[in-house]
Design a protein around this motif. Structure first.
Motif, PDB file in Angstrom:
ATOM      1  N   ILE A  22     -49.959 -38.112 -38.461  1.00  0.00           N
ATOM      2  CA  ILE A  22     -49.129 -38.695 -38.039  1.00  0.00           C
ATOM      3  C   ILE A  22     -49.319 -40.473 -38.028  1.00  0.00           C
ATOM      4  O   ILE A  22     -50.520 -40.535 -37.510  1.00  0.00           O
ATOM      5  CB  ILE A  22     -49.297 -37.327 -36.269  1.00  0.00           C
ATOM      6  CG1 ILE A  22     -49.481 -36.691 -35.962  1.00  0.00           C
ATOM      7  CG2 ILE A  22     -49.145 -39.045 -35.109  1.00  0.00           C
ATOM      8  CD1 ILE A  22     -49.956 -35.728 -35.391  1.00  0.00           C
ATOM      9  N   LEU A  85     -55.103 -37.231 -32.214  1.00  0.00           N
ATOM     10  CA  LEU A  85     -55.409 -38.769 -32.661  1.00  0.00           C
ATOM     11  C   LEU A  85     -56.183 -39.943 -31.984  1.00  0.00           C
ATOM     12  O   LEU A  85     -56.427 -39.974 -31.002  1.00  0.00           O
ATOM     13  CB  LEU A  85     -54.045 -38.922 -31.542  1.00  0.00           C
ATOM     14  CG  LEU A  85     -52.797 -37.832 -31.461  1.00  0.00           C
ATOM     15  CD1 LEU A  85     -52.345 -38.253 -30.696  1.00  0.00           C
ATOM     16  CD2 LEU A  85     -52.063 -38.203 -32.395  1.00  0.00           C
ATOM     17  N   GLY A 115     -55.009 -45.925 -37.496  1.00  0.00           N
ATOM     18  CA  GLY A 115     -53.654 -45.011 -37.591  1.00  0.00           C
ATOM     19  C   GLY A 115     -52.889 -44.265 -37.944  1.00  0.00           C
ATOM     20  O   GLY A 115     -52.316 -44.083 -37.399  1.00  0.00           O
ATOM     21  N   GLN A 116     -53.930 -43.822 -38.561  1.00  0.00           N
ATOM     22  CA  GLN A 116     -53.802 -41.832 -38.580  1.00  0.00           C
ATOM     23  C   GLN A 116     -53.970 -41.235 -37.575  1.00  0.00           C
ATOM     24  O   GLN A 116     -55.066 -40.930 -37.868  1.00  0.00           O
ATOM     25  CB  GLN A 116     -54.008 -41.368 -39.940  1.00  0.00           C
ATOM     26  CG  GLN A 116     -53.280 -42.474 -41.500  1.00  0.00           C
ATOM     27  CD  GLN A 116     -53.462 -41.912 -42.551  1.00  0.00           C
ATOM     28  OE1 GLN A 116     -54.340 -41.678 -43.321  1.00  0.00           O
ATOM     29  NE2 GLN A 116     -52.179 -41.788 -43.543  1.00  0.00           N
ATOM     30  N   GLY A 117     -53.327 -39.613 -37.377  1.00  0.00           N
ATOM     31  CA  GLY A 117     -53.821 -38.783 -36.594  1.00  0.00           C
ATOM     32  C   GLY A 117     -53.062 -37.886 -37.639  1.00  0.00           C
ATOM     33  O   GLY A 117     -52.405 -37.732 -38.226  1.00  0.00           O
TER      34      GLY A 117
END
Lengths: 164, 164
Positions: A22, A85, A115-117
């Motif tokens: 994500i 998240l 910023g990555q989930g």
């Protein structure tokens, strides 16, 4: 057999067998708010089974770990996907494994970028939440509902997760 | 009538008419992962209406704003709640208003603390996403589905949102 697993940078292609990364990369799907905001739309396959099961938002706060990390257990949730998240920009450690006859196969380990989930597909073997920094705070979108939704597998000998 | 609105710290009680503050405060509802993680369970009232509507996870990346902020428009989503989960530890600006005969009443403004997200109840008047810092990155849990789900209201004269 080596029990050492080296981390790799988290990339959608390598992670695809396990779920979705994500992240906001490339052009957004929509520009909203008069040009002030990009929307990256519907990035995770939410999947919840069982009577009355539904999506919910919870927060997890976990103690930071460090590499090398000893992986002695993996778990999976047969009734639901689970998205993590991060609520800080700190990278965290992700460990997943393919299923091998009802137990985790050889694990893969990834380090996120800010910023990555991730969203683990329903039934995916994964390690417990392993932040590498304080405060270890994550929003989690997972299954809210009754019924058993946790399987654990303990390794006879732990894996050692190491930096590349 | 004054058009100046001063920000307040985001607190669950003051925000309750508009939705939930999503934060990890007090004792967690569950301790998981052999004591290594606290779960703050099911913190947001997800509420989606309309045929085939469902929860989804999107990312929003918005340009940072600064105070004082000129509020010329508010919007609401009649068919769904909308949760904003910051992916950095930076505070952001939240503006909400009660409904007054189909238009926003006098707005209220809040500044978050690190680790706070919010969920706007379905149909709640709110300002567009207003981060105060780069990269302005948020995970959003809102309604995925067809049909109109956006109402905008433009003020004849803007409100000015200021620090306390």
């Amino acid at each position: 057999m080596s029990r050492t697993v080296h981390t790799a940078a988290l990339e959608p292609e390598a992670f695809a067998p396990f779920g979705e990364v994500i992240e906001a990369v490339g052009e957004p799907d929509q520009i909203i708010n008069r040009g002030m905001c990009g929307r990256y739309h519907d990035l995770a396959g939410l999947d919840f089974t069982g009577d009355g099961a539904r999506a919910g938002i919870s927060l997890f706060q976990a103690r930071p770990r460090a590499l090398p990390y000893e992986l002695d257990m993996m778990e999976r949730h047969p009734q639901g996907s689970q998205a993590f998240l991060p609520m800080t920009a700190d990278p965290f450690l992700i460990i997943v494994a393919p299923d091998a006859c009802g137990a985790p196969g050889t694990p893969k380990a990834f380090l996120t970028r800010p910023g990555q989930g991730v969203n683990y597909r329903r039934g995916t073997w994964h390690g417990v939440l392993t932040p590498l920094h304080e405060p270890g705070l994550f929003a989690v979108v997972d299954r809210i509902g009754d019924g058993p939704n946790l399987e654990e597998h303990w390794f006879e000998e732990p894996y050692i997760i190491q930096a590349p």
